[in-house]
Motif scaffolding. Structure first.
Motif: not given
Length: 188
Positions: A135, A138, A140, A144-146, A149
């Motif tokens: 988290i 992060l 986007p 780079k997504i959590s 998600a």
């Protein structure tokens, strides 16, 4: 009216809303990659060793000039000091709750776990590459997504070549996993 009875907003509400957006799901750990943890640690040390002492020096100088009620350097310095202290508390809590996960332990596998870089194709033929991160990492705009998600949760534990379906904001979406990679293990 006396200033003691007037609440002036100093941006606390905005930061609290941002912190809630980065909230860790209840009962979950704060997963983070080693490089993300190091970035947080570097920021914390910068605030403690450089930024805060400089602002304290400025506030001390401004306070010695006399009337503090109309002294811009003093007023701004105190506000900046509160912001720095708030950020130090936030980063310290994040570091204390962090569970560092090294994605390189999965190097060579085609199953998706935390830290994987995944290339997939959606049902419209659009290809995307993402990295599943913590988290606090992060980003986007840089793919780079959590791990919390919806797309990351749907991809987790799937394998290269699998076709998965998940509930996207615009409806049900189907994704074909084209490639899965992890960073190579570093020297020990």
């Amino acid at each position: 009216m006396n200033k003691a009875f007037v609440k002036e907003s100093d941006g606390d509400d905005d930061e609290e809303a941002a912190a809630l957006a980065l909230a860790i799901p209840p009962g979950s750990k704060n997963y983070i990659r080693p490089e993300g943890y190091q970035r947080i640690k570097d920021e914390l040390l910068q605030l403690i060793d450089v930024d805060r002492p400089e602002v304290v020096r400025i506030v001390h100088w401004a306070a010695s000039n006399g009337d503090r009620s109309e002294n811009g350097d003093y007023i701004y310095g105190k506000k900046r000091l509160r912001e720095i202290d708030r950020r130090i508390r936030f980063l310290t809590k994040r570091m204390d709750s962090a569970a560092i996960v090294d994605p390189s332990v999965h190097h060579g596998t085609d199953q998706i776990f935390f830290g994987a870089t995944v290339t997939y194709c959606d049902q419209h033929g659009q290809e995307r590459t993402i990295t599943i991160v913590g988290i606090d990492e992060l980003d986007p705009l840089n793919g780079k997504i959590s791990w919390v998600a919806p797309v990351a949760r749907a991809l987790t534990k799937a394998r290269e070549g699998d076709v998965i379906t998940f509930q996207a904001p615009h409806g049900v979406d189907e994704l074909e996993i084209l490639a899965v990679s992890y960073p190579a293990p570093g020297p020990t």
